[in-house]
Design a protein around this motif. Sequence first.
Motif, PDB file in Angstrom:
ATOM      1  N   ILE A 160     -10.885 -57.186 -37.721  1.00 49.49           N
ATOM      2  CA  ILE A 160     -11.911 -57.772 -37.007  1.00 49.49           C
ATOM      3  C   ILE A 160     -12.023 -57.319 -35.449  1.00 49.49           C
ATOM      4  CG2 ILE A 160     -13.020 -60.003 -36.377  1.00 49.49           C
ATOM      5  CD1 ILE A 160     -13.150 -59.399 -39.309  1.00 49.49           C
ATOM      6  N   MET A 161     -10.886 -57.152 -34.886  1.00 47.60           N
ATOM      7  CA  MET A 161     -10.955 -56.813 -33.407  1.00 47.60           C
ATOM      8  C   MET A 161     -11.130 -55.141 -33.333  1.00 47.60           C
ATOM      9  SD  MET A 161     -10.786 -59.756 -32.221  1.00 47.60           S
ATOM     10  CE  MET A 161     -10.538 -59.442 -30.417  1.00 47.60           C
ATOM     11  N   GLY A 162     -11.069 -54.797 -34.431  1.00 49.13           N
ATOM     12  CA  GLY A 162     -11.262 -52.951 -34.414  1.00 49.13           C
ATOM     13  C   GLY A 162     -10.178 -52.355 -33.594  1.00 49.13           C
ATOM     14  N   VAL A 163      -8.791 -52.720 -34.025  1.00 52.90           N
ATOM     15  CA  VAL A 163      -7.737 -52.211 -33.409  1.00 52.90           C
ATOM     16  C   VAL A 163      -6.893 -51.495 -34.367  1.00 52.90           C
ATOM     17  CG1 VAL A 163      -7.605 -53.600 -31.255  1.00 52.90           C
ATOM     18  CG2 VAL A 163      -6.213 -54.107 -33.001  1.00 52.90           C
ATOM     19  N   TRP A 179     -18.386 -58.911 -41.932  1.00 54.65           N
ATOM     20  CA  TRP A 179     -17.828 -60.021 -41.139  1.00 54.65           C
ATOM     21  C   TRP A 179     -17.385 -59.677 -39.731  1.00 54.65           C
ATOM     22  CZ3 TRP A 179     -14.535 -63.922 -44.167  1.00 54.65           C
ATOM     23  CH2 TRP A 179     -15.174 -64.415 -45.172  1.00 54.65           C
ATOM     24  N   ASP A 180     -17.799 -60.367 -38.935  1.00 55.04           N
ATOM     25  CA  ASP A 180     -17.477 -60.440 -37.386  1.00 55.04           C
ATOM     26  C   ASP A 180     -16.674 -61.450 -37.356  1.00 55.04           C
ATOM     27  OD1 ASP A 180     -18.980 -62.847 -37.484  1.00 55.04           O
ATOM     28  OD2 ASP A 180     -20.431 -61.992 -35.888  1.00 55.04           O
ATOM     29  N   GLN A 181     -16.241 -61.662 -35.906  1.00 60.64           N
ATOM     30  CA  GLN A 181     -15.112 -62.855 -35.397  1.00 60.64           C
ATOM     31  C   GLN A 181     -15.448 -64.076 -35.858  1.00 60.64           C
ATOM     32  OE1 GLN A 181     -13.391 -62.147 -31.596  1.00 60.64           O
ATOM     33  NE2 GLN A 181     -12.614 -64.254 -31.569  1.00 60.64           N
ATOM     34  N   ALA A 182     -16.784 -64.386 -35.580  1.00 63.64           N
ATOM     35  CA  ALA A 182     -17.427 -65.733 -35.884  1.00 63.64           C
ATOM     36  C   ALA A 182     -17.328 -66.240 -37.457  1.00 63.64           C
ATOM     37  CB  ALA A 182     -18.623 -65.964 -35.456  1.00 63.64           C
ATOM     38  N   MET A 183     -17.636 -65.252 -38.227  1.00 58.79           N
ATOM     39  CA  MET A 183     -17.649 -65.516 -39.625  1.00 58.79           C
ATOM     40  C   MET A 183     -16.002 -65.538 -40.350  1.00 58.79           C
ATOM     41  SD  MET A 183     -19.804 -66.333 -41.959  1.00 58.79           S
ATOM     42  CE  MET A 183     -18.913 -66.944 -43.449  1.00 58.79           C
ATOM     43  N   THR A 184     -15.280 -64.947 -39.711  1.00 57.89           N
ATOM     44  CA  THR A 184     -14.053 -64.764 -40.021  1.00 57.89           C
ATOM     45  C   THR A 184     -13.282 -66.095 -39.704  1.00 57.89           C
ATOM     46  OG1 THR A 184     -13.904 -62.347 -40.022  1.00 57.89           O
ATOM     47  CG2 THR A 184     -11.767 -63.500 -40.111  1.00 57.89           C
TER      48      THR A 184
END
Length: 194
Positions: A160-163, A179-184
Amino acid sequence: MNIPSDNHKPQQPGAAAAEGAEAHTLASARRRRLIKLGAVSPVVLTAVSRPVHAVTGTCVNPSGFISVPTFNSRHPGALVCTSQGPTYWNGVASANKSLSPYKDMFRNVFGGTSNAKLYDVLASGSEFDRYCVAAYLNAWSGAAGFPITANQARAVWGTIMGVPLPSGLTAYPTASLGWDQAMTLIWLQSLMSA
């Protein structure tokens, strides 16, 4: 003569209906804002329109999360999840700071560059980070019915953080969900108590 006190004022006709309509209007406005921002689709908003901090949630992986309301309406109580949330794990970690995995560095478990220990993240990390650590600890401890493995839980944060993920991990949840951070975070919260 009986005069009602301030604590027992009679409700004006239609006041309850007006309050309900106002709450519905506010909820609709929030949904529209999220859709405009591209944060989540209308289908996802419908799927998660229940309280997310319930004592028990729905034990499903990300791909099954969208269909939970339909499944639960046909099979009440079938997917009950009783996993523990960040508050519980913070208490356990505080009492066991010298033990693994609580003393492990966040970056070694999840990736990234943070030198914080897992117990530090549980105590003062962001809500998303705290729930990622709690998911990992639920999977690591073998929480009954927890729907993901420890390695999947480890991959959530980096995905989610793209790392870059730690060696041996694959992206989770899959990019196809979008999904983004909020949905996750909503999904993680549905898996465990607060």
